[in-house]
Design a protein around this motif. Structure first.
Motif, PDB file in Angstrom:
ATOM      1  N   ASP A   1     -17.106 -30.896  -2.942  1.00  0.00           N
ATOM      2  CA  ASP A   1     -17.943 -31.123  -1.760  1.00  0.00           C
ATOM      3  C   ASP A   1     -18.647 -32.476  -1.803  1.00  0.00           C
ATOM      4  OD1 ASP A   1     -19.848 -30.783  -3.720  1.00  0.00           O
ATOM      5  OD2 ASP A   1     -20.776 -29.006  -2.827  1.00  0.00           O
ATOM      6  N   GLY A   2     -18.163 -33.365  -2.681  1.00  0.00           N
ATOM      7  CA  GLY A   2     -18.785 -34.672  -2.822  1.00  0.00           C
ATOM      8  C   GLY A   2     -19.819 -34.717  -3.924  1.00  0.00           C
ATOM      9  N   ARG A   3     -20.218 -33.557  -4.404  1.00  0.00           N
ATOM     10  CA  ARG A   3     -21.205 -33.469  -5.479  1.00  0.00           C
ATOM     11  C   ARG A   3     -20.645 -32.738  -6.686  1.00  0.00           C
ATOM     12  NH1 ARG A   3     -25.414 -29.749  -6.742  1.00  0.00           N
ATOM     13  NH2 ARG A   3     -24.678 -28.413  -5.054  1.00  0.00           N
ATOM     14  N   GLY A   4     -19.896 -31.678  -6.404  1.00  0.00           N
ATOM     15  CA  GLY A   4     -19.332 -30.886  -7.484  1.00  0.00           C
ATOM     16  C   GLY A   4     -18.087 -30.157  -7.027  1.00  0.00           C
ATOM     17  N   LEU A   5     -17.473 -29.455  -7.954  1.00  0.00           N
ATOM     18  CA  LEU A   5     -16.202 -28.789  -7.689  1.00  0.00           C
ATOM     19  C   LEU A   5     -16.179 -27.435  -8.381  1.00  0.00           C
ATOM     20  CD1 LEU A   5     -13.121 -28.878  -6.822  1.00  0.00           C
ATOM     21  CD2 LEU A   5     -12.697 -29.908  -9.075  1.00  0.00           C
ATOM     22  N   VAL A   6     -15.709 -26.421  -7.660  1.00  0.00           N
ATOM     23  CA  VAL A   6     -15.450 -25.120  -8.271  1.00  0.00           C
ATOM     24  C   VAL A   6     -13.993 -25.111  -8.708  1.00  0.00           C
ATOM     25  CG1 VAL A   6     -15.328 -22.632  -7.934  1.00  0.00           C
ATOM     26  CG2 VAL A   6     -17.178 -23.937  -6.874  1.00  0.00           C
ATOM     27  N   VAL A   7     -13.767 -25.030 -10.000  1.00  0.00           N
ATOM     28  CA  VAL A   7     -12.408 -25.004 -10.535  1.00  0.00           C
ATOM     29  C   VAL A   7     -11.947 -23.547 -10.550  1.00  0.00           C
ATOM     30  CG1 VAL A   7     -10.919 -25.543 -12.489  1.00  0.00           C
ATOM     31  CG2 VAL A   7     -12.867 -27.029 -11.941  1.00  0.00           C
ATOM     32  N   GLY A   8     -11.036 -23.224  -9.656  1.00  0.00           N
ATOM     33  CA  GLY A   8     -10.599 -21.840  -9.517  1.00  0.00           C
ATOM     34  C   GLY A   8      -9.423 -21.481 -10.392  1.00  0.00           C
ATOM     35  N   SER A   9      -9.329 -22.091 -11.545  1.00  0.00           N
ATOM     36  CA  SER A   9      -8.234 -21.804 -12.472  1.00  0.00           C
ATOM     37  C   SER A   9      -8.759 -21.965 -13.889  1.00  0.00           C
ATOM     38  CB  SER A   9      -7.058 -22.760 -12.226  1.00  0.00           C
ATOM     39  OG  SER A   9      -7.469 -24.115 -12.341  1.00  0.00           O
ATOM     40  N   THR A  10      -7.950 -21.616 -14.865  1.00  0.00           N
ATOM     41  CA  THR A  10      -8.358 -21.800 -16.256  1.00  0.00           C
ATOM     42  C   THR A  10      -8.343 -23.289 -16.584  1.00  0.00           C
ATOM     43  OG1 THR A  10      -6.117 -21.695 -17.164  1.00  0.00           O
ATOM     44  CG2 THR A  10      -7.266 -19.592 -16.825  1.00  0.00           C
ATOM     45  N   ARG A  11      -9.011 -23.641 -17.666  1.00  0.00           N
ATOM     46  CA  ARG A  11      -9.029 -25.047 -18.076  1.00  0.00           C
ATOM     47  C   ARG A  11      -7.614 -25.530 -18.410  1.00  0.00           C
ATOM     48  NH1 ARG A  11     -13.158 -25.006 -15.833  1.00  0.00           N
ATOM     49  NH2 ARG A  11     -15.222 -25.619 -16.613  1.00  0.00           N
ATOM     50  N   LYS A  12      -6.807 -24.660 -18.988  1.00  0.00           N
ATOM     51  CA  LYS A  12      -5.435 -25.047 -19.318  1.00  0.00           C
ATOM     52  C   LYS A  12      -4.640 -25.326 -18.054  1.00  0.00           C
ATOM     53  CE  LYS A  12      -1.453 -23.688 -22.113  1.00  0.00           C
ATOM     54  NZ  LYS A  12      -0.894 -22.672 -23.046  1.00  0.00           N
ATOM     55  N   GLU A  13      -4.836 -24.500 -17.033  1.00  0.00           N
ATOM     56  CA  GLU A  13      -4.137 -24.703 -15.765  1.00  0.00           C
ATOM     57  C   GLU A  13      -4.634 -25.960 -15.068  1.00  0.00           C
ATOM     58  OE1 GLU A  13      -3.428 -19.929 -14.867  1.00  0.00           O
ATOM     59  OE2 GLU A  13      -5.163 -20.998 -14.046  1.00  0.00           O
ATOM     60  N   TRP A  14      -5.941 -26.197 -15.141  1.00  0.00           N
ATOM     61  CA  TRP A  14      -6.500 -27.399 -14.515  1.00  0.00           C
ATOM     62  C   TRP A  14      -5.981 -28.647 -15.213  1.00  0.00           C
ATOM     63  CZ3 TRP A  14     -11.865 -29.993 -14.850  1.00  0.00           C
ATOM     64  CH2 TRP A  14     -12.078 -30.795 -13.714  1.00  0.00           C
ATOM     65  N   ALA A  15      -5.846 -28.581 -16.533  1.00  0.00           N
ATOM     66  CA  ALA A  15      -5.306 -29.716 -17.281  1.00  0.00           C
ATOM     67  C   ALA A  15      -3.908 -30.071 -16.773  1.00  0.00           C
ATOM     68  CB  ALA A  15      -5.261 -29.392 -18.773  1.00  0.00           C
ATOM     69  N   ALA A  16      -3.092 -29.052 -16.506  1.00  0.00           N
ATOM     70  CA  ALA A  16      -1.739 -29.303 -16.002  1.00  0.00           C
ATOM     71  C   ALA A  16      -1.786 -29.988 -14.641  1.00  0.00           C
ATOM     72  CB  ALA A  16      -0.963 -27.994 -15.915  1.00  0.00           C
TER      73      ALA A  16
ATOM     74  N   LEU B   1      -4.105 -31.987 -13.654  1.00  0.00           N
ATOM     75  CA  LEU B   1      -4.586 -33.348 -13.871  1.00  0.00           C
ATOM     76  C   LEU B   1      -3.589 -34.197 -14.651  1.00  0.00           C
ATOM     77  CD1 LEU B   1      -8.317 -32.587 -14.819  1.00  0.00           C
ATOM     78  CD2 LEU B   1      -7.440 -33.397 -12.623  1.00  0.00           C
ATOM     79  N   GLY B   2      -2.484 -33.591 -15.062  1.00  0.00           N
ATOM     80  CA  GLY B   2      -1.496 -34.330 -15.842  1.00  0.00           C
ATOM     81  C   GLY B   2      -1.964 -34.611 -17.255  1.00  0.00           C
ATOM     82  N   LEU B   3      -2.765 -33.689 -17.811  1.00  0.00           N
ATOM     83  CA  LEU B   3      -3.318 -33.845 -19.154  1.00  0.00           C
ATOM     84  C   LEU B   3      -2.913 -32.664 -20.025  1.00  0.00           C
ATOM     85  CD1 LEU B   3      -6.995 -34.707 -18.111  1.00  0.00           C
ATOM     86  CD2 LEU B   3      -5.262 -36.369 -18.847  1.00  0.00           C
ATOM     87  N   THR B   4      -2.960 -32.852 -21.326  1.00  0.00           N
ATOM     88  CA  THR B   4      -2.860 -31.701 -22.214  1.00  0.00           C
ATOM     89  C   THR B   4      -4.208 -30.990 -22.174  1.00  0.00           C
ATOM     90  OG1 THR B   4      -3.653 -32.909 -24.164  1.00  0.00           O
ATOM     91  CG2 THR B   4      -1.266 -32.952 -23.718  1.00  0.00           C
ATOM     92  N   HIS B   5      -4.218 -29.697 -22.474  1.00  0.00           N
ATOM     93  CA  HIS B   5      -5.506 -29.004 -22.425  1.00  0.00           C
ATOM     94  C   HIS B   5      -6.444 -29.511 -23.511  1.00  0.00           C
ATOM     95  CE1 HIS B   5      -3.074 -26.473 -25.161  1.00  0.00           C
ATOM     96  NE2 HIS B   5      -4.204 -26.152 -25.732  1.00  0.00           N
ATOM     97  N   GLU B   6      -5.882 -30.006 -24.628  1.00  0.00           N
ATOM     98  CA  GLU B   6      -6.740 -30.571 -25.676  1.00  0.00           C
ATOM     99  C   GLU B   6      -7.456 -31.827 -25.175  1.00  0.00           C
ATOM    100  OE1 GLU B   6      -3.273 -28.509 -27.732  1.00  0.00           O
ATOM    101  OE2 GLU B   6      -3.504 -29.968 -26.104  1.00  0.00           O
ATOM    102  N   ALA B   7      -6.715 -32.677 -24.443  1.00  0.00           N
ATOM    103  CA  ALA B   7      -7.318 -33.905 -23.913  1.00  0.00           C
ATOM    104  C   ALA B   7      -8.405 -33.580 -22.897  1.00  0.00           C
ATOM    105  CB  ALA B   7      -6.246 -34.784 -23.280  1.00  0.00           C
ATOM    106  N   LEU B   8      -8.172 -32.546 -22.084  1.00  0.00           N
ATOM    107  CA  LEU B   8      -9.182 -32.149 -21.101  1.00  0.00           C
ATOM    108  C   LEU B   8     -10.433 -31.630 -21.795  1.00  0.00           C
ATOM    109  CD1 LEU B   8     -10.105 -31.588 -18.198  1.00  0.00           C
ATOM    110  CD2 LEU B   8      -8.980 -29.360 -18.364  1.00  0.00           C
ATOM    111  N   TYR B   9     -10.268 -30.775 -22.809  1.00  0.00           N
ATOM    112  CA  TYR B   9     -11.425 -30.233 -23.523  1.00  0.00           C
ATOM    113  C   TYR B   9     -12.250 -31.351 -24.156  1.00  0.00           C
ATOM    114  CZ  TYR B   9      -9.218 -25.622 -23.123  1.00  0.00           C
ATOM    115  OH  TYR B   9      -8.656 -24.465 -22.651  1.00  0.00           O
ATOM    116  N   ARG B  10     -11.561 -32.323 -24.778  1.00  0.00           N
ATOM    117  CA  ARG B  10     -12.276 -33.429 -25.423  1.00  0.00           C
ATOM    118  C   ARG B  10     -13.050 -34.248 -24.394  1.00  0.00           C
ATOM    119  NH1 ARG B  10      -7.386 -33.866 -28.428  1.00  0.00           N
ATOM    120  NH2 ARG B  10      -6.683 -35.572 -27.072  1.00  0.00           N
ATOM    121  N   ALA B  11     -12.407 -34.526 -23.259  1.00  0.00           N
ATOM    122  CA  ALA B  11     -13.056 -35.335 -22.229  1.00  0.00           C
ATOM    123  C   ALA B  11     -14.262 -34.606 -21.640  1.00  0.00           C
ATOM    124  CB  ALA B  11     -12.055 -35.680 -21.131  1.00  0.00           C
ATOM    125  N   LEU B  12     -14.125 -33.312 -21.374  1.00  0.00           N
ATOM    126  CA  LEU B  12     -15.253 -32.541 -20.841  1.00  0.00           C
ATOM    127  C   LEU B  12     -16.413 -32.512 -21.833  1.00  0.00           C
ATOM    128  CD1 LEU B  12     -13.373 -29.526 -19.193  1.00  0.00           C
ATOM    129  CD2 LEU B  12     -14.622 -31.342 -18.001  1.00  0.00           C
TER     130      LEU B  12
END
Length: 206
Positions: A157-172, A174-185
């Motif tokens: 909404d311009g301020r935040g985002l509701v991620v309606g999937s698991t972190r592993k699914e969101w990583a996919a 974003l074109g990232l491995t889930h490990e890379a996403l966890y580290r970045a978060l």
């Protein structure tokens, strides 16, 4: 089971202009999480519309890495398959739910015969093109943090985002491995760039 077209037309305006001849050919079916509706290389025979649950377009690289090309919880999915000789991705139910299945030949005929439906389809595809451009822009971001920021600011909404999937699914997505996403978060939390509350992620850095 009879399809309640009155309700569907109210809930999904793009379905309001469906010709009666096409409505007569549509089938509503249940899908279960993990079910493969179509596989890469298969010839498309139908167009899918998600009523409930989730359907994803999943592409696997030669190394086995998975990338989510499209994730739909309501609406048409894999629109490009309408005039393609084969699917270029797997079509998989990410969650149990219901879909409408339109026979491909009847769907194509309806686009030719109904000007109203044709115009609604063009508007729909224009919106999908804008989303695809945004996704390509995001995947071009060189770092995981930049991809996360882009997703939050463009998909939310311009301020935040509701991620309606698991972190592993969101990583996919974003074109990232889930490990890379966890580290970045983790780094973004530690520097105060984001705030997380369940599935809600708020961007605070800008």
């Amino acid at each position: 089971m009879m399809i309640d077209w009155s309700r569907l037309s109210r809930d999904y305006p793009i379905l309001d202009g469906l010709p009666a001849t096409l409505r007569e050919r549509v089938v509503e079916r249940s899908v279960t999480a993990g079910e493969r509706l179509a596989l890469q290389g298969e010839t498309p025979t139908g167009m899918y519309f998600v009523l409930a649950g989730e359907v994803r377009l999943l592409r696997r690289s030669s190394s086995g890495r998975e990338t989510v090309m499209q994730r739909v919880q309501e609406g048409f999915v894999a629109e490009a398959s309408l005039d393609a000789p084969c699917y270029h991705c797997d079509l998989i139910a990410g969650a149990s739910g219901k879909v409408l299945v339109f026979p491909r030949c009847d769907f194509e005929a309806a686009l030719t015969e109904s000007r109203e439906f044709n115009q609604a389809w063009i508007v729909h595809l224009s919106g999908e093109l804008r989303r695809a451009r945004s996704r390509n822009e995001r995947l071009a971001c060189p770092t995981a943090a930049e991809r996360i920021r882009h997703a939050i600011l463009t998909e939310g909404d311009g301020r935040g985002l509701v991620v309606g999937s698991t972190r592993k699914e969101w990583a996919a997505e974003l074109g990232l491995t889930h490990e890379a996403l966890y580290r970045a978060l983790r780094r973004l939390r530690e520097t105060g760039a984001i705030h997380e509350d369940g599935g809600w992620i708020e961007w605070l850095a800008d």
